[in-house]
Design an enzyme around this catalytic site. Structure first.
Site, PDB file in Angstrom:
ATOM      1  N   PHE A  67      42.856 115.001 105.229  1.00 35.14           N
ATOM      2  CA  PHE A  67      44.207 114.505 105.502  1.00 35.14           C
ATOM      3  C   PHE A  67      44.215 112.978 105.368  1.00 35.14           C
ATOM      4  O   PHE A  67      43.283 112.308 105.793  1.00 35.14           O
ATOM      5  CB  PHE A  67      44.588 114.933 106.923  1.00 35.14           C
ATOM      6  CG  PHE A  67      46.025 114.739 107.268  1.00 35.14           C
ATOM      7  CD1 PHE A  67      46.991 115.626 106.827  1.00 35.14           C
ATOM      8  CD2 PHE A  67      46.421 113.664 108.045  1.00 35.14           C
ATOM      9  CE1 PHE A  67      48.328 115.457 107.157  1.00 35.14           C
ATOM     10  CE2 PHE A  67      47.765 113.478 108.378  1.00 35.14           C
ATOM     11  CZ  PHE A  67      48.713 114.383 107.928  1.00 35.14           C
ATOM     12  N   ASP A 108      37.863 116.574 113.246  1.00 32.52           N
ATOM     13  CA  ASP A 108      39.309 116.631 113.392  1.00 32.52           C
ATOM     14  C   ASP A 108      39.696 118.102 113.503  1.00 32.52           C
ATOM     15  O   ASP A 108      39.382 118.896 112.610  1.00 32.52           O
ATOM     16  CB  ASP A 108      39.994 115.980 112.189  1.00 32.52           C
ATOM     17  CG  ASP A 108      41.498 115.916 112.373  1.00 32.52           C
ATOM     18  OD1 ASP A 108      42.076 116.924 112.805  1.00 32.52           O
ATOM     19  OD2 ASP A 108      42.084 114.860 112.083  1.00 32.52           O
ATOM     20  N   TYR A 116      50.861 119.263 118.459  1.00 34.27           N
ATOM     21  CA  TYR A 116      52.204 119.698 118.018  1.00 34.27           C
ATOM     22  C   TYR A 116      52.174 120.742 116.909  1.00 34.27           C
ATOM     23  O   TYR A 116      53.223 121.208 116.494  1.00 34.27           O
ATOM     24  CB  TYR A 116      53.053 118.489 117.580  1.00 34.27           C
ATOM     25  CG  TYR A 116      52.409 117.563 116.564  1.00 34.27           C
ATOM     26  CD1 TYR A 116      52.343 117.908 115.230  1.00 34.27           C
ATOM     27  CD2 TYR A 116      51.873 116.344 116.954  1.00 34.27           C
ATOM     28  CE1 TYR A 116      51.756 117.054 114.307  1.00 34.27           C
ATOM     29  CE2 TYR A 116      51.283 115.490 116.051  1.00 34.27           C
ATOM     30  CZ  TYR A 116      51.226 115.848 114.714  1.00 34.27           C
ATOM     31  OH  TYR A 116      50.639 115.013 113.808  1.00 34.27           O
ATOM     32  N   LYS A 117      50.975 121.108 116.429  1.00 31.74           N
ATOM     33  CA  LYS A 117      50.902 122.132 115.377  1.00 31.74           C
ATOM     34  C   LYS A 117      50.783 123.508 116.044  1.00 31.74           C
ATOM     35  O   LYS A 117      51.751 123.982 116.624  1.00 31.74           O
ATOM     36  CB  LYS A 117      49.756 121.797 114.424  1.00 31.74           C
ATOM     37  CG  LYS A 117      50.091 120.550 113.592  1.00 31.74           C
ATOM     38  CD  LYS A 117      48.970 120.030 112.730  1.00 31.74           C
ATOM     39  CE  LYS A 117      49.438 118.781 111.972  1.00 31.74           C
ATOM     40  NZ  LYS A 117      48.334 118.034 111.363  1.00 31.74           N
ATOM     41  N   ARG A 136      52.366 125.922 101.022  1.00 34.50           N
ATOM     42  CA  ARG A 136      51.584 126.391 102.178  1.00 34.50           C
ATOM     43  C   ARG A 136      52.418 127.383 102.975  1.00 34.50           C
ATOM     44  O   ARG A 136      53.562 127.087 103.342  1.00 34.50           O
ATOM     45  CB  ARG A 136      51.231 125.221 103.107  1.00 34.50           C
ATOM     46  CG  ARG A 136      50.207 124.271 102.585  1.00 34.50           C
ATOM     47  CD  ARG A 136      49.668 123.373 103.694  1.00 34.50           C
ATOM     48  NE  ARG A 136      50.706 122.759 104.519  1.00 34.50           N
ATOM     49  CZ  ARG A 136      50.477 121.889 105.489  1.00 34.50           C
ATOM     50  NH1 ARG A 136      49.230 121.532 105.773  1.00 34.50           N
ATOM     51  NH2 ARG A 136      51.457 121.355 106.191  1.00 34.50           N
TER      52      ARG A 136
HETATM   53  C1  PLP Z   1      48.407 116.606 111.341  1.00 30.32           C
HETATM   54  C2  PLP Z   1      47.131 115.859 111.134  1.00 30.32           C
HETATM   55  C3  PLP Z   1      46.981 114.550 111.611  1.00 30.32           C
HETATM   56  C4  PLP Z   1      48.140 113.865 112.265  1.00 30.32           C
HETATM   57  O1  PLP Z   1      47.847 112.622 112.761  1.00 30.32           O
HETATM   58  P1  PLP Z   1      48.960 111.851 113.619  1.00 30.32           P
HETATM   59  O2  PLP Z   1      48.279 110.671 114.113  1.00 30.32           O
HETATM   60  O3  PLP Z   1      49.446 112.806 114.672  1.00 30.32           O
HETATM   61  O4  PLP Z   1      50.092 111.543 112.700  1.00 30.32           O
HETATM   62  C5  PLP Z   1      45.749 113.941 111.452  1.00 30.32           C
HETATM   63  N1  PLP Z   1      44.724 114.565 110.844  1.00 30.32           N
HETATM   64  C6  PLP Z   1      44.848 115.827 110.360  1.00 30.32           C
HETATM   65  C7  PLP Z   1      43.695 116.499 109.706  1.00 30.32           C
HETATM   66  C8  PLP Z   1      46.055 116.499 110.479  1.00 30.32           C
HETATM   67  O5  PLP Z   1      46.204 117.721 109.983  1.00 30.32           O
END
Ligand code: PLP
Length: 422
Positions: free
Chosen positions: A130, A207, A232-233, A382
């Site tokens: 990401f 992560d 939040y996911k 997705r």
């Molecule tokens: C959703 C996601 C994030 C989100 O980071 P924020 O700081 O909440 O914007 C980070 N890393 C991964 C792998 C994600 O899927």
């Protein structure tokens, strides 16, 4: 047309699904025909959240005012302990909620780099990770004059263990990887990675954004040192809900984070002259948490704890299996190609497909068919069924509508220009 997978089979799967009742713990009324397959981006609203937030606002803020901090101050830690016990396989006192995933990545990576032997000068990342993960490590490498090694992982199958092993050597201070890939959904073997990185003498930072609440995680049993993730996911904590971080107990006194805020301070309200962090995981806190967003995580966890992660995982595997089977039958003739591992035990909860018109198809699904999933560059669709609230019949209907859009070429009415948010 059912081509060997009639809708009645999906209806029957729902009828015998022991998890079917959990859908009632989410607000889904007033949306006839609407199908949500994007819970890996923003989870649905748990039904208990509005009333609980109303209570926190009226009683806690409105009436209690500053006196309510006596309660609020403990939430980052108590919610972290719940995550640790039910979803992360961690011990009490190893997880707190704080800041965003991006900020927590920075804090824990910087803490690990400070604790690593100074002769180790390399950070290893995944080129398909990401973006925020890659950018934050790029920044840290540049700020500290370190070398950044970007692994080449397979865009559809994820990172191969041999690619990681080949990059590990005496120069590596830190490895940062996602347990579940945001794009293709590939699931790494946490124990094997921890072992390999540990043997090389480097820190491993996980992560867990697309993994927490989707797959069983055993941080302790697999020897994990550090982890971050969002709520939040799949945890349904609401837009912008605070992230979590995990630091293994024995590492806590050794690691110092770069942001010396008062929420990590020993005797916080003694207002002492200089920073002296507590020994526990609270030393990774920074400042005042967003209390209303933090509050929403509690009722969301109530639902997920009652369901239990192993039952959720079992259903997720079956839902994903239906997505893949129907795509094989109905969508491959239209040029869809599975862009995720085919083996469901090697995937998180979402499934990706490659199609050159993925963006316009995604928009048509939402605008014309009431199906929300999402698009990821370069050309991926997705689809994320979430076992807490997605039914087998919804998956069948969504795939059927997708097939209709392909047959009618309805997607050609959509704009090819990407939106600000995809
Ligand atoms: C959703 C996601 C994030 C989100 O980071 P924020 O700081 O909440 O914007 C980070 N890393 C991964 C792998 C994600 O899927």
């Amino acid at each position: 047309m059912d081509d060997g997978f009639p809708r009645s089979r999906a209806v029957a799967l729902d009828a015998e699904d022991p998890m079917a009742g959990f859908r009632d713990h989410f607000l889904t009324q007033g949306e006839p025909g609407f199908i949500y397959l994007d819970g890996n981006s923003l989870g649905r609203l748990p039904a208990a959240v509005p009333a609980f937030l109303d209570q926190v606002v009226r009683d806690g803020w409105g009436r209690g005012l500053v006196r309510s901090w006596e309660t609020w101050i403990g939430w980052s830690r108590s919610l972290g302990d719940r995550l640790a016990a039910h979803l992360l396989g961690a011990h009490q006192g190893e997880v707190v909620l704080s800041d965003s995933t991006s900020v927590n990545l920075y804090k824990l990576a910087a803490a690990a780099l400070d604790a690593a032997p100074p002769e180790r000068r390399t950070i290893v990342i995944d080129g398909e990770d990401f973006p925020t993960n890659r950018y934050i490590m790029q920044g840290l490498a540049e700020q500290r004059g370190l070398r950044l090694v970007t692994l080449r992982s397979d865009i559809d199958q994820g990172l191969y263990p041999r690619v990681l092993r080949a990059a590990l050597n005496q120069d590596v201070a830190l490895v940062v990887l996602s347990l579940v890939s945001y794009r293709c959904g590939a699931l790494l073997d946490m124990a094997a990675v921890n072992q390999a990185v540990g043997d090389a003498g480097a820190f491993m930072l996980w992560d867990l954004c697309h993994a927490a609440g989707a797959v069983p995680i055993e941080l302790h049993a697999t020897g994990a040192q550090l982890a971050v993730g969002c709520t939040y996911k799949y945890l349904n904590g609401g837009p912008g809900s605070p992230a979590f971080l995990y630091v293994r107990k024995d590492l806590q006194p050794r690691l110092r984070q770069p942001i010396w805020g008062w929420f990590g301070q020993r005797g916080q309200f003694l207002m002492g002259p200089s920073y002296e962090p507590v020994d526990e995981v609270d030393r990774f806190l920074v400042g005042t948490p967003p209390v209303l967003s933090l509050a929403a995580v509690a009722p969301a966890l109530d639902v997920i704890e009652r369901a239990g992660i192993s039952r959720l995982r079992q259903k997720a595997i079956r839902l994903g299996g239906v997505v893949v089977e129907l795509a094989d039958r109905w969508l491959s003739p239209y040029g869809f190609r599975l862009a995720s591992p085919r083996d469901p035990t090697r995937r998180g909860s979402h499934v990706s497909f490659e199609h050159p018109e993925a963006w316009r198809i995604c928009q048509a699904l939402s605008a014309e068919a009431g199906v929300v999933c999402d698009f990821r560059v370069p050309d991926r669709l997705r689809i994320a069924p979430v076992p807490l609230y997605t039914s087998f019949t919804e998956v069948w209907d969504a795939m059927d509508r997708l097939r209709d859009i392909m047959a009618s070429r309805g997607y050609q009415r959509q704009s090819a220009a990407l939106a600000r948010v995809t």
